[in-house]
Design a protein around this motif. Structure first.
Motif, PDB file in Angstrom:
ATOM      1  N   TRP A 186     -26.702 -13.871  46.622  1.00  0.00           N
ATOM      2  CA  TRP A 186     -27.682 -14.105  45.711  1.00  0.00           C
ATOM      3  C   TRP A 186     -28.746 -14.862  45.929  1.00  0.00           C
ATOM      4  O   TRP A 186     -29.938 -14.672  45.522  1.00  0.00           O
ATOM      5  CB  TRP A 186     -27.067 -14.500  44.469  1.00  0.00           C
ATOM      6  CG  TRP A 186     -27.618 -14.881  43.276  1.00  0.00           C
ATOM      7  CD1 TRP A 186     -27.813 -15.863  42.862  1.00  0.00           C
ATOM      8  CD2 TRP A 186     -28.632 -13.954  42.337  1.00  0.00           C
ATOM      9  NE1 TRP A 186     -28.992 -15.977  41.821  1.00  0.00           N
ATOM     10  CE2 TRP A 186     -29.228 -14.547  41.498  1.00  0.00           C
ATOM     11  CE3 TRP A 186     -28.830 -12.381  42.424  1.00  0.00           C
ATOM     12  CZ2 TRP A 186     -30.299 -14.068  40.727  1.00  0.00           C
ATOM     13  CZ3 TRP A 186     -29.659 -12.141  41.539  1.00  0.00           C
ATOM     14  CH2 TRP A 186     -30.524 -12.798  40.833  1.00  0.00           C
ATOM     15  N   SER A 190     -32.473 -13.536  45.566  1.00  0.00           N
ATOM     16  CA  SER A 190     -33.228 -14.426  44.559  1.00  0.00           C
ATOM     17  C   SER A 190     -34.638 -14.814  45.098  1.00  0.00           C
ATOM     18  O   SER A 190     -35.738 -14.830  44.431  1.00  0.00           O
ATOM     19  CB  SER A 190     -32.670 -15.265  43.647  1.00  0.00           C
ATOM     20  OG  SER A 190     -32.350 -16.534  44.412  1.00  0.00           O
ATOM     21  N   LEU A 193     -37.395 -12.249  45.605  1.00  0.00           N
ATOM     22  CA  LEU A 193     -37.651 -11.251  44.547  1.00  0.00           C
ATOM     23  C   LEU A 193     -39.476 -10.922  44.527  1.00  0.00           C
ATOM     24  O   LEU A 193     -39.452  -9.732  44.513  1.00  0.00           O
ATOM     25  CB  LEU A 193     -37.642 -12.045  43.298  1.00  0.00           C
ATOM     26  CG  LEU A 193     -35.977 -12.261  42.867  1.00  0.00           C
ATOM     27  CD1 LEU A 193     -35.971 -12.796  41.604  1.00  0.00           C
ATOM     28  CD2 LEU A 193     -35.290 -10.962  42.687  1.00  0.00           C
ATOM     29  N   ILE A 258     -35.147  -9.745  37.240  1.00  0.00           N
ATOM     30  CA  ILE A 258     -36.203 -10.777  37.476  1.00  0.00           C
ATOM     31  C   ILE A 258     -36.235 -12.008  36.235  1.00  0.00           C
ATOM     32  O   ILE A 258     -36.320 -13.074  36.442  1.00  0.00           O
ATOM     33  CB  ILE A 258     -37.594 -10.164  37.891  1.00  0.00           C
ATOM     34  CG1 ILE A 258     -37.480  -9.599  39.081  1.00  0.00           C
ATOM     35  CG2 ILE A 258     -38.733 -11.678  38.036  1.00  0.00           C
ATOM     36  CD1 ILE A 258     -38.816  -8.881  39.503  1.00  0.00           C
ATOM     37  N   LYS A 261     -33.370 -14.275  36.066  1.00  0.00           N
ATOM     38  CA  LYS A 261     -33.031 -14.948  37.378  1.00  0.00           C
ATOM     39  C   LYS A 261     -32.528 -16.351  37.017  1.00  0.00           C
ATOM     40  O   LYS A 261     -31.533 -16.868  37.572  1.00  0.00           O
ATOM     41  CB  LYS A 261     -34.264 -14.953  38.475  1.00  0.00           C
ATOM     42  CG  LYS A 261     -34.104 -16.040  39.576  1.00  0.00           C
ATOM     43  CD  LYS A 261     -35.259 -16.253  40.330  1.00  0.00           C
ATOM     44  CE  LYS A 261     -35.183 -17.233  41.295  1.00  0.00           C
ATOM     45  NZ  LYS A 261     -36.322 -17.549  42.093  1.00  0.00           N
ATOM     46  N   ASN A 265     -28.938 -18.194  37.436  1.00  0.00           N
ATOM     47  CA  ASN A 265     -28.415 -19.397  38.164  1.00  0.00           C
ATOM     48  C   ASN A 265     -27.869 -20.599  37.502  1.00  0.00           C
ATOM     49  O   ASN A 265     -26.934 -21.027  38.001  1.00  0.00           O
ATOM     50  CB  ASN A 265     -29.758 -19.939  38.765  1.00  0.00           C
ATOM     51  CG  ASN A 265     -30.337 -19.017  40.004  1.00  0.00           C
ATOM     52  OD1 ASN A 265     -29.626 -18.382  40.528  1.00  0.00           O
ATOM     53  ND2 ASN A 265     -31.693 -19.186  40.301  1.00  0.00           N
TER      54      ASN A 265
END
Length: 271
Positions: A186, A190, A193, A258, A261, A265
């Motif tokens: 991930w 990320s 992106l 997006i 995100k 996290n």
């Protein structure tokens, strides 16, 4: 393959802590079978783990609230005027009115003593401990595609998965289409992106982001719709080919990923 699936399922069911990892499972199956696992058996092991991860988590039992303490007995005392009163939980003094927690002194009505009034219950009750609010771990990308942040035996996973509507209950439930990413995978996704968004907008189907030896993120086009494809690959005749495990996100679902995100996290640190 039934042997591998059965062994892994038994180990998962019997695990009591968060120390179980894919490597431990792989070594346990190797020891049980007495030989190395074939590529097909390794795939079965991974499929069994992901099937386990895709199951809804059982709700954790709520933390019991602290019970109220029983109100302590009140001991009798004599006031300066010689009347009988009752002392509250705090130590009462001999003089009336000097203790904030002392009950009202007994009064004589018609030659009989009236019972002393006990202190209000809230003065002696223990405050109830409020249960913590659980962190949100499920995020919608579209009507049926979701991201679920979960923990698998100490390992945080970001599960990109397509759901289906259960006919009986009408609830959305996780399906087989999807991929559970490790925290490292991930993180790789990320951080890329912006590059992936540019490739999606420019329809660059040659773009490729490697998440692991057999997992990639590519740009694909299906029936005129350009998508970000997060997928697991298998090797055939020396060439990696896309497998059934994965999830394709159109522009709308990708934009939702997006926008979530930072929330994802945060959820990874909370699970």
């Amino acid at each position: 393959m039934a042997d591998v699936k059965g062994i892994v399922g038994k180990l998962l069911k019997g695990a009591e802590d968060d120390s179980l990892t894919e490597r431990i499972l792989r070594n346990a199956v190797h020891k049980e079978l007495g030989r190395d696992l074939t590529e097909e058996e390794l795939q079965t092991l991974q499929d069994t783990i992901e099937d386990y991860c895709s199951q809804p988590l059982a709700p954790k039992p709520e933390e019991p609230l602290a019970p109220n303490l029983e109100e302590p007995e009140h001991t009798a005392f004599k006031t300066a005027g010689g009347r009988v009163g009752a002392a509250g939980p705090a130590t009462a003094t001999a003089e009336a009115g000097t203790s904030a927690t002392a009950a009202e002194p007994a009064a004589e009505v018609g030659g009989q003593k009236r019972k002393a009034v006990s202190p209000p219950a809230q003065e002696t009750a223990v405050a109830k401990k409020a249960a913590p609010t659980p962190a949100t771990t499920n995020f919608s990308l579209s009507d049926y595609k979701r991201v679920d942040v979960r923990k698998f035996h100490g390992k945080v996973l970001v599960d990109l998965r397509e759901h289906y509507k259960d006919k009986a209950s009408g609830e959305l439930k996780p399906g087989k289409k999807g991929l559970a990413l490790s925290a490292e995978q991930w993180d790789t996704l990320s951080k890329a992106l912006p590059q992936l968004s540019h490739a999606l907008q420019s329809k660059d189907t040659s773009f490729e982001l490697k998440l692991s030896n057999n997992r990639k993120v590519t740009i694909s086009e299906f029936k005129g719709v350009v998508r970000v494809d997060v997928r697991e690959y298998y090797e055939a005749e020396g060439v990696q080919k896309p497998g059934a495990k994965g999830l394709a996100l159109d522009a709308s679902a990708w934009a939702a990923l997006i926008s979530n995100k930072e929330t994802i996290n945060a959820a990874m640190t909370a699970v």
